[in-house]
Design an enzyme around this catalytic site. Structure first.
Site, PDB file in Angstrom:
ATOM      1  N   SER A   1       0.810  -1.216   0.000  1.00  0.00           N
ATOM      2  CA  SER A   1       0.000   0.000   0.000  1.00  0.00           C
ATOM      3  C   SER A   1       0.842   1.263   0.000  1.00  0.00           C
ATOM      4  O   SER A   1       0.363   2.326  -0.371  1.00  0.00           O
ATOM      5  CB  SER A   1      -0.920   0.001   1.232  1.00  0.00           C
ATOM      6  OG  SER A   1      -0.142  -0.056   2.416  1.00  0.00           O
TER       7      SER A   1
ATOM      8  N   THR B   1      -2.699  -8.303   3.477  1.00  0.00           N
ATOM      9  CA  THR B   1      -2.455  -8.188   2.044  1.00  0.00           C
ATOM     10  C   THR B   1      -1.922  -6.826   1.636  1.00  0.00           C
ATOM     11  O   THR B   1      -1.231  -6.711   0.626  1.00  0.00           O
ATOM     12  CB  THR B   1      -3.751  -8.484   1.267  1.00  0.00           C
ATOM     13  OG1 THR B   1      -4.804  -7.652   1.782  1.00  0.00           O
ATOM     14  CG2 THR B   1      -4.156  -9.933   1.429  1.00  0.00           C
ATOM     15  N   CYS B   2      -2.247  -5.772   2.401  1.00  0.00           N
ATOM     16  CA  CYS B   2      -1.762  -4.449   2.002  1.00  0.00           C
ATOM     17  C   CYS B   2      -0.274  -4.303   2.281  1.00  0.00           C
ATOM     18  O   CYS B   2       0.380  -3.421   1.726  1.00  0.00           O
ATOM     19  CB  CYS B   2      -2.545  -3.347   2.712  1.00  0.00           C
ATOM     20  SG  CYS B   2      -2.436  -3.411   4.505  1.00  0.00           S
ATOM     21  N   PHE B   3       0.282  -5.151   3.163  1.00  0.00           N
ATOM     22  CA  PHE B   3       1.708  -5.081   3.470  1.00  0.00           C
ATOM     23  C   PHE B   3       2.460  -6.321   2.983  1.00  0.00           C
ATOM     24  O   PHE B   3       3.654  -6.464   3.259  1.00  0.00           O
ATOM     25  CB  PHE B   3       1.918  -4.925   4.979  1.00  0.00           C
ATOM     26  CG  PHE B   3       1.222  -3.734   5.565  1.00  0.00           C
ATOM     27  CD1 PHE B   3       1.525  -2.456   5.123  1.00  0.00           C
ATOM     28  CD2 PHE B   3       0.248  -3.879   6.533  1.00  0.00           C
ATOM     29  CE1 PHE B   3       0.880  -1.353   5.647  1.00  0.00           C
ATOM     30  CE2 PHE B   3      -0.403  -2.781   7.070  1.00  0.00           C
ATOM     31  CZ  PHE B   3      -0.082  -1.516   6.620  1.00  0.00           C
TER      32      PHE B   3
END
Length: 887
Positions: free
Chosen positions: A831, A853-855
């Site tokens: 992100s 999931t963003c990292f």
């Protein structure tokens, strides 16, 4: 200059440094300090000594640093007056409303660090805040600097960075009341502190020295320019006239500068359909040959993606549906170095055929990236044998070498005219009657879950030159005497023959896929083929006119027969596959404004809610894209495009949840998650959303009268639901409806619902090859884990023992997409820009692994055995939807 601006920036009466000191000493007496004592003795940084406003003698910050160096060089010190006036055109960071900016002013010495710091008040909901606050510092002009940092105050998460200005103090002017035009403010361009920072706008400051020892003439002629490199503007009369930073060098041809939905600046190369964070320069302009190489690389990556059934069925029992054409290879095909003098097999592996056909197509088309000379024999008809090509020996990427099912990479099984099987090693251009020995181990035919407990004895002997030893702490390691190196990993785990046919997937996507293929009805009242004659330079327009010109969509289910203008070649499936690659490259290119990159990375796509502003016929194009996607699924081909998870959920008419937002927009996710877990009443949020369009902010009501409805603990779930609906559904409702209309003209809507959103991505985009070694090489570890930790050894052992589909599922679990960046895991994005895959120690062994999931982060508990890790990892991957540990 407007009257209100003039009032805000009226000039203060000039005080000498002695007057300031005298005032401070008086305040010291009033405040209990000893008369005549040194003020710095009563001060403790970062707090100020006493407060003074030279304009009205009301309280205001006056800071004197406690730098010991000042006492030794008291004659060299000066008092600088700093006035933080305003911010202009700041970046919007608060997703729930306008920004709440404040400025942190820090006096520091580059050698000894921070001396003192003070913060202005916060201006609520403004991108053009006015502070008009003054601060006095005692400084050493030649040593000290002042750093101005602008932040957006955020109660939900950490304060957002809006930009900074670092100002040296030695070139500042000294106040002089006899000047006809007193020294006025300057606008400083806000700078980022890293390439990830998204900043814009200016900070308006006024900085002057007080006269030393009451001398009004001192430095009267001092230049008012700052050191080179700072972009400023002296504007006594026009407050609205802003400075322009130096013009950067022009972008190379074919490049465009853009900002994503988070405001991050990135650069698009429309010729190669690549993006990057670094600004390209004319010197970096790629040659045609470089672009062709990247194009070929993308084609190769696309070619290696396949459907689930392509690498599991043997050549003898493979069905031959309409979408896969079985092609007989000509007997005279030669390889330089050694020709195989035998007829081809009666059935060619589909993946092998696709690779050969795709390479042949590139050679026939004269692709400039393909340097092999080609000689082609004549063919009598379209139904005849594949044209013969003799290639001059060139280095070939292993990924494109023909490979039969169940054989090592680059090995192919064929039969001579007597029906005897022999084996071709395309790596060394040799043949043999013996099947490759690495496949002889009968354990390779036993699924991993039936082999019992994993033990080193079950893996067979070590490769030649390897030795197994035990470390003093009890851990087993391996010595490679061939190259005199040691490692913790068992070399047998990289033997595909041993670890190949791993645990069958419990979701059984393969069975779903085969059921889906059987249920697709073959039309009997349509022509044998659907022809398209296209120009490569106008492939999007020609394809659009041809496909949208068809009134009866069932005609698109006929066998595809594609010809490119000016090219002669047979389409036995390879040209159609190439067309899907090329048309995907055009349809999903953000240049056309139909799609845009998601907030997480620069390779997953989402529908552009403002597509109508880019193309008046955008709905017709979305229906066209839906038809192309339906054609790809019906004919068993693949699209070269990967979408955000909510896109697939909308196709399946599934409810989009807060969890789905994390991999798409982590800021939104964090803010809404905070609201869900806390009482948002004090935030004074309303049922409205601020949307920025072409530099202007527009308010959108989430429900009728939303601007008057405060978000409370009772209605916060409704607010979160409406925000998610607005973010993913409402803004693109027309575009998505047009896409689904085109898609469901070819694929029955009820039939597609047997898949979940992850499986639908595999159906449309295929399974790629995951390079585990590359994945492992670009992995980071946190919180006690390291490359040599036992749990990490077990984790990579588990990954190596997975089959292709399970690895793709694991990739989806931790990153949110099955797409691996073209250049490998080194270019994995999160992100906040580039974000390597990370494994962090978390929880207890009774917990399941969880993913962010963003990292691109996997939280992995410290399990006590490999079997426990294997079982828990499988359970987490297969039950992602209902798993609370995933956020």
């Amino acid at each position: 200059m407007s009257s209100d601006m003039a009032a805000d920036e009226s000039e203060a009466p000039v005080l000498s440094e002695d007057e300031v000191w005298e005032f401070c000493l008086d305040k010291t007496e009033d405040g209990g300090g000893s008369p005549g004592s040194d003020v710095t003795d009563t001060c403790e940084p970062p707090c100020g000594c006493w407060e003074l406003n030279p304009n009205s003698l009301e309280e205001e910050h006056v800071l004197f640093t406690a730098d010991p160096y000042l006492e030794l060089h008291n004659d060299d010190t000066r008092v600088v007056r700093v006035k933080v006036i305003a911010g202009i055109g700041l970046a919007k960071k608060d997703i729930l409303g306008a920004s709440d900016p404040y400025v942190r002013v820090t006096l520091y010495d580059p050698m000894s660090g921070i001396l003192t710091s003070v913060q202005t008040k916060t201006i609520k909901k403004s991108l053009n805040p006015k502070w008009n606050e003054e601060i006095l510092f005692r400084v050493l002009p030649q040593r000290h600097r002042i750093l101005f940092e602008v932040f957006d105050e955020n109660r939900l998460t950490r304060d957002d960075f809006l930009g900074q200005v670092d100002v040296p103090l030695y070139p500042l002017p000294t106040e002089n009341p006899r000047m006809e035009r007193p020294y006025t403010f300057k606008d400083f361009v806000l700078h980022p502190r890293s390439h990830k920072s998204r900043v814009k706008g200016y900070l308006r400051l006024k900085m002057t020295y007080l006269p030393k020892n009451g001398s009004e003439d001192e430095n009267a002629d001092q230049a008012e320019e700052l050191e080179p490199g700072w972009v400023v503007l002296d504007q006594p009369d026009a407050a609205t006239h802003l400075p322009h930073p130096p013009e950067p060098s022009p972008l190379p041809p074919g490049w465009e500068e853009r900002q994503d939905v988070l405001g991050r600046t990135y650069y698009v190369n429309h010729e190669s359909r690549r993006t990057q964070w670094k600004r390209p320069s004319p010197d970096d302009d790629l040659t045609d040959e470089d672009n062709d190489d990247m194009q070929l690389q993308a084609q190769r990556a696309f070619t290696t993606r396949r459907q689930i059934s392509e690498d599991v069925d043997g050549p003898d029992n493979r069905e031959s549906p309409e979408n896969w054409e079985i092609v007989r290879e000509d007997e005279n095909t030669e390889y330089s170095g050694q020709a195989v003098q035998s007829p081809p097999s009666g059935h060619i592996d589909v993946q092998t055929h696709l690779a050969e056909e795709f390479n042949t197509r590139l050679a026939v088309c004269g692709n400039p990236a393909t340097s092999q000379p080609v000689t082609s024999s004549n063919h009598s008809s379209r139904g005849g044998s594949l044209q013969t090509c003799i290639f001059e020996e060139q280095p070939t990427l292993p990924v494109l070498l023909p490979t039969s099912s169940g054989l090592p990479p680059g090995w192919e099984e064929k039969q001579d005219d007597r029906g005897r099987s022999y084996y071709v090693d395309h790596n060394s251009k040799t043949t043999t009657w013996s099947k490759p020995t690495m496949q002889d181990d009968p354990r390779s035919k036993i699924p991993a879950h039936l082999r019992g407990k994993t033990d080193s004895n079950d893996l067979g002997p070590l490769p030649p030159g390897w030795e197994e030893r035990t470390h003093t702490d009890g851990r087993v390691f391996f010595i490679n005497h061939n190259i005199k190196k040691t490692q913790w990993e068992d070399p047998r785990l990289q033997n595909v023959a041993i670890t190949g046919p791993a645990v069958p997937y419990s979701r059984d996507y393969k069975r779903k896929y085969e059921f889906f293929r059987r249920k697709l009805k073959k039309q009997t009242d349509i022509p044998n083929k659907f022809e398209m004659k296209l120009r490569r330079a106008n492939i999007l327009e020609d394809s659009y006119r041809r496909i949208m010109g068809v009134k009866r969509a069932d005609l698109l289910k006929a066998r595809l027969w594609i010809e490119f203008d000016g090219e002669k070649g047979l389409d036995y499936g390879g040209v159609a596959r190439e067309w899907f690659f090329l048309i995907s490259k055009e349809m999903f290119n953000p240049y056309y404004g139909l799609f845009e990159y998601s907030a997480t990375d620069n390779y997953t796509l989402q529908i552009n809610p403002n597509s109508g502003l880019c193309n008046e016929d955008h709905l017709s194009y979305f229906k066209f894209i839906g038809r192309v996607a339906g054609m790809a699924v019906y004919h068993g081909k693949l699209l070269d495009g990967f979408f955000i998870r909510p896109f697939y959920k909308m196709m399946l008419q599934k409810l989009i949840t807060l969890h789905d937002m994390e991999s798409v927009d982590s800021e939104y996710y964090s803010s809404l998650r905070w609201i869900l877990e806390n009482d948002p009443t004090e935030l004074d949020l309303r049922f409205i959303i601020d949307e920025e369009l072409f530099g202007q902010t527009h308010q959108h009501e989430l429900k009728t009268g939303g601007s008057e409805i405060v978000v409370t603990n009772k209605n916060k779930k409704e607010y979160i639901y409406l925000v998610i609906q607005w973010r993913f559904v409402n803004r693109i409702q027309k575009q998505m409806a047009a896409f689904k209309e085109g898609f469901f003209e070819l694929i029955p809507q009820d039939l597609i619902k047997i898949f979940d959103e992850n499986e639908l991505e595999l159906l449309m985009c295929g399974l790629g090859d995951v390079d585990v070694n590359d994945w492992r090489e670009h992995t980071k570890y946190k919180n006690g884990y390291s490359m040599n930790h036992q749990v990490i050894h077990w984790f990579w052992k588990a990954v190596w023992m997975m089959d292709s589909e399970k690895r793709i599922r694991l990739l989806q679990f931790v990153t949110g997409t099955s797409r691996v960046p073209m250049n490998g895991f080194a270019e994995l994005y999160g992100s906040n820009g580039p974000q390597s895959f990370t494994v962090e120690q978390w929880g207890t062994p009774d917990k399941l692994p969880r993913a962010h999931t963003c990292f691109n982060r996997l939280d992995l508990p410290p399990y006590e055995s490999f079997d426990e890790l294997w079982d828990k990892l499988q359970m987490a991957i297969e039950n992602t939807q209902g798993f609370d540990g995933v956020d």
